[in-house]
Design an enzyme around this catalytic site. Structure first.
Site, mmCIF file in Angstrom:
data_model
loop_
_atom_site.group_PDB
_atom_site.id
_atom_site.type_symbol
_atom_site.label_atom_id
_atom_site.label_comp_id
_atom_site.label_asym_id
_atom_site.label_seq_id
_atom_site.Cartn_x
_atom_site.Cartn_y
_atom_site.Cartn_z
ATOM 1 N N GLY A 61 0.871 -1.173 -0.049
ATOM 2 C CA GLY A 61 0.108 0.147 -0.039
ATOM 3 C C GLY A 61 0.994 1.520 0.088
ATOM 4 O O GLY A 61 0.370 2.355 0.507
ATOM 5 N N MET A 117 -3.939 -6.966 -7.133
ATOM 6 C CA MET A 117 -3.452 -7.867 -7.944
ATOM 7 C C MET A 117 -4.655 -9.010 -8.221
ATOM 8 O O MET A 117 -4.254 -10.240 -8.435
ATOM 9 C CB MET A 117 -2.365 -8.740 -7.273
ATOM 10 C CG MET A 117 -1.307 -7.530 -7.089
ATOM 11 S SD MET A 117 -0.694 -6.431 -8.254
ATOM 12 C CE MET A 117 0.575 -7.227 -8.927
ATOM 13 N N ASN A 133 -6.088 2.801 -12.895
ATOM 14 C CA ASN A 133 -5.002 1.789 -12.192
ATOM 15 C C ASN A 133 -3.658 2.577 -12.554
ATOM 16 O O ASN A 133 -3.501 3.460 -13.249
ATOM 17 C CB ASN A 133 -5.193 0.633 -13.026
ATOM 18 C CG ASN A 133 -3.889 -0.295 -12.765
ATOM 19 O OD1 ASN A 133 -3.724 -0.491 -11.557
ATOM 20 N ND2 ASN A 133 -3.406 -0.956 -13.681
ATOM 21 N N HIS A 164 0.518 1.468 -13.221
ATOM 22 C CA HIS A 164 1.088 0.313 -13.534
ATOM 23 C C HIS A 164 2.601 0.545 -13.620
ATOM 24 O O HIS A 164 3.114 1.679 -14.057
ATOM 25 C CB HIS A 164 0.653 -0.329 -14.835
ATOM 26 C CG HIS A 164 1.246 -1.484 -15.346
ATOM 27 N ND1 HIS A 164 1.018 -2.954 -14.860
ATOM 28 C CD2 HIS A 164 2.238 -1.821 -16.272
ATOM 29 C CE1 HIS A 164 1.864 -3.560 -15.406
ATOM 30 N NE2 HIS A 164 2.616 -2.936 -16.260
ATOM 31 N N GLU A 193 -9.386 -5.100 -21.336
ATOM 32 C CA GLU A 193 -8.236 -5.652 -21.541
ATOM 33 C C GLU A 193 -7.200 -5.411 -20.434
ATOM 34 O O GLU A 193 -7.435 -4.329 -19.923
ATOM 35 C CB GLU A 193 -7.744 -5.139 -22.761
ATOM 36 C CG GLU A 193 -8.809 -5.293 -24.099
ATOM 37 C CD GLU A 193 -9.774 -4.362 -23.988
ATOM 38 O OE1 GLU A 193 -9.708 -3.322 -23.673
ATOM 39 O OE2 GLU A 193 -11.043 -4.848 -24.382
ATOM 40 N N GLU A 206 9.054 5.429 -6.637
ATOM 41 C CA GLU A 206 9.268 6.976 -6.335
ATOM 42 C C GLU A 206 8.394 7.709 -7.363
ATOM 43 O O GLU A 206 7.524 8.590 -7.005
ATOM 44 C CB GLU A 206 10.877 7.328 -6.438
ATOM 45 C CG GLU A 206 11.016 7.981 -5.153
ATOM 46 C CD GLU A 206 12.862 8.114 -5.335
ATOM 47 O OE1 GLU A 206 12.910 9.098 -6.133
ATOM 48 O OE2 GLU A 206 13.509 7.498 -4.820
ATOM 49 N N ALA A 207 8.547 7.448 -8.540
ATOM 50 C CA ALA A 207 7.774 8.097 -9.769
ATOM 51 C C ALA A 207 6.119 7.884 -9.588
ATOM 52 O O ALA A 207 5.495 8.911 -9.571
ATOM 53 C CB ALA A 207 8.145 7.782 -11.030
HETATM 54 C C1 GAR Z 1 3.036 -0.802 -7.875
HETATM 55 O O1 GAR Z 1 4.378 -0.786 -8.168
HETATM 56 C C2 GAR Z 1 2.163 -0.804 -8.784
HETATM 57 O O2 GAR Z 1 2.377 -0.153 -9.820
HETATM 58 C C3 GAR Z 1 2.070 -2.405 -8.926
HETATM 59 O O3 GAR Z 1 1.914 -3.093 -7.829
HETATM 60 C C4 GAR Z 1 2.848 -2.118 -6.870
HETATM 61 C C5 GAR Z 1 2.049 -2.116 -5.577
HETATM 62 O O4 GAR Z 1 2.906 -1.361 -4.573
HETATM 63 N N1 GAR Z 1 0.860 -2.494 -9.710
HETATM 64 C C6 GAR Z 1 0.653 -3.595 -10.769
HETATM 65 O O5 GAR Z 1 1.500 -4.132 -10.952
HETATM 66 C C7 GAR Z 1 -0.684 -3.833 -11.371
HETATM 67 N N2 GAR Z 1 -0.602 -4.350 -12.538
HETATM 68 P P1 GAR Z 1 2.198 -0.613 -3.318
HETATM 69 O O6 GAR Z 1 1.161 -1.923 -2.760
HETATM 70 O O7 GAR Z 1 3.352 -0.315 -2.631
HETATM 71 O O8 GAR Z 1 1.436 0.586 -3.946
#
Ligand code: GAR
Length: 222
Positions: free
Chosen positions: A20, A98, A115, A117, A151, A180-181
């Site tokens: 999170g 996920m 979302n 990614h 999709e 970070e980004a």
């Molecule tokens: C993040 O890097 C997010 O972009 C990725 O999961 C991580 C969650 O980190 N999401 C995906 O890969 C979705 N396809 P977080 O729980 O620390 O926010």
């Protein structure tokens, strides 16, 4: 009181599965009184998601909806939908959630579901985006905030940020740089939507006014 009008804030529902840190970036943004969105509800499909404690610490309502309690994706997504509607959520933010959502859920929340990614979409969709980027030998990778379509990892792109890929990077190093980004992009994308500055025309998201208007390469880190 004369001259004081309060604009209602956009209510966010944030869906998580893990630590999170993107949820935390949104929580931090909403502590600024002028931020145009607030988090109404955090939902996790896993009871052990670290992000749940972040929400509790911030006084945000949390809900665990374990996907394993449902016999199919439709009934799980219906439970998500009920909870989000009941909390009067206006924008659903997937933040490391996920689970693949059904086409029906994506359609119900069309243009109200986003979302983040960890790649420059449409490159490196799906799992292991960092490993995919390293294997491809790209010199830049980054993150993308996009509206969700049925999709996987597809839909109008709101924001992207690029980061360099250095010689010797492993997945951890690259994912730290991209994360970070992400933490800068996600709150900014939500702000743009909440301010009504994102318009989708022919499945392309355009930023209609302000600092980022008419910028063909939108990189908030630049
Ligand atoms: C993040 O890097 C997010 O972009 C990725 O999961 C991580 C969650 O980190 N999401 C995906 O890969 C979705 N396809 P977080 O729980 O620390 O926010």
């Amino acid at each position: 009181m004369v001259g004081l009008t309060s604009v209602p804030k956009l209510k966010l529902g944030v869906l998580i599965s893990g630590r999170g840190s993107n949820l935390q970036a949104l929580i931090d943004a909403t502590t600024d009184a002028s931020y145009p969105a607030e988090i109404a509800l955090v939902i996790s499909n896993r009871a052990d998601a670290g992000g749940l404690q972040r929400a509790v610490d911030a006084g945000i309502r949390t809900l665990v909806i374990p996907h394993k309690d449902f016999t199919n994706r439709e009934s799980f997504d219906a439970a998500l939908d009920n909870a989000l509607c009941e909390a009067e959520v206006g924008l659903v933010c997937l933040a490391g959630f996920m689970r693949l959502l059904t086409a029906g859920f994506a359609q119900s929340w069309h243009d109200r579901l986003i979302n983040i990614h960890p790649s420059l979409l449409p490159s490196f969709k799906g799992l292991d985006s960092h490993a995919q980027a390293l294997a491809a030998g790209v010199r830049f990778s980054g993150c993308t905030v996009h509206f969700v379509r049925p999709e996987m990892d597809a839909g109008p792109i709101i924001l992207q940020a690029a980061v360099p890929v250095h010689d010797g990077d492993d997945e951890d190093a690259l994912s730290r740089r991209i994360l970070e980004a992400e933490h800068r992009c996600y709150p900014l994308a939500v702000r743009l939507i909440a301010e009504g500055r994102v318009k989708i025309v022919d499945e392309i998201a355009r930023i209609t006014a302000g600092k980022f208007a008419q910028t063909p390469l939108l990189n908030p880190l630049g």
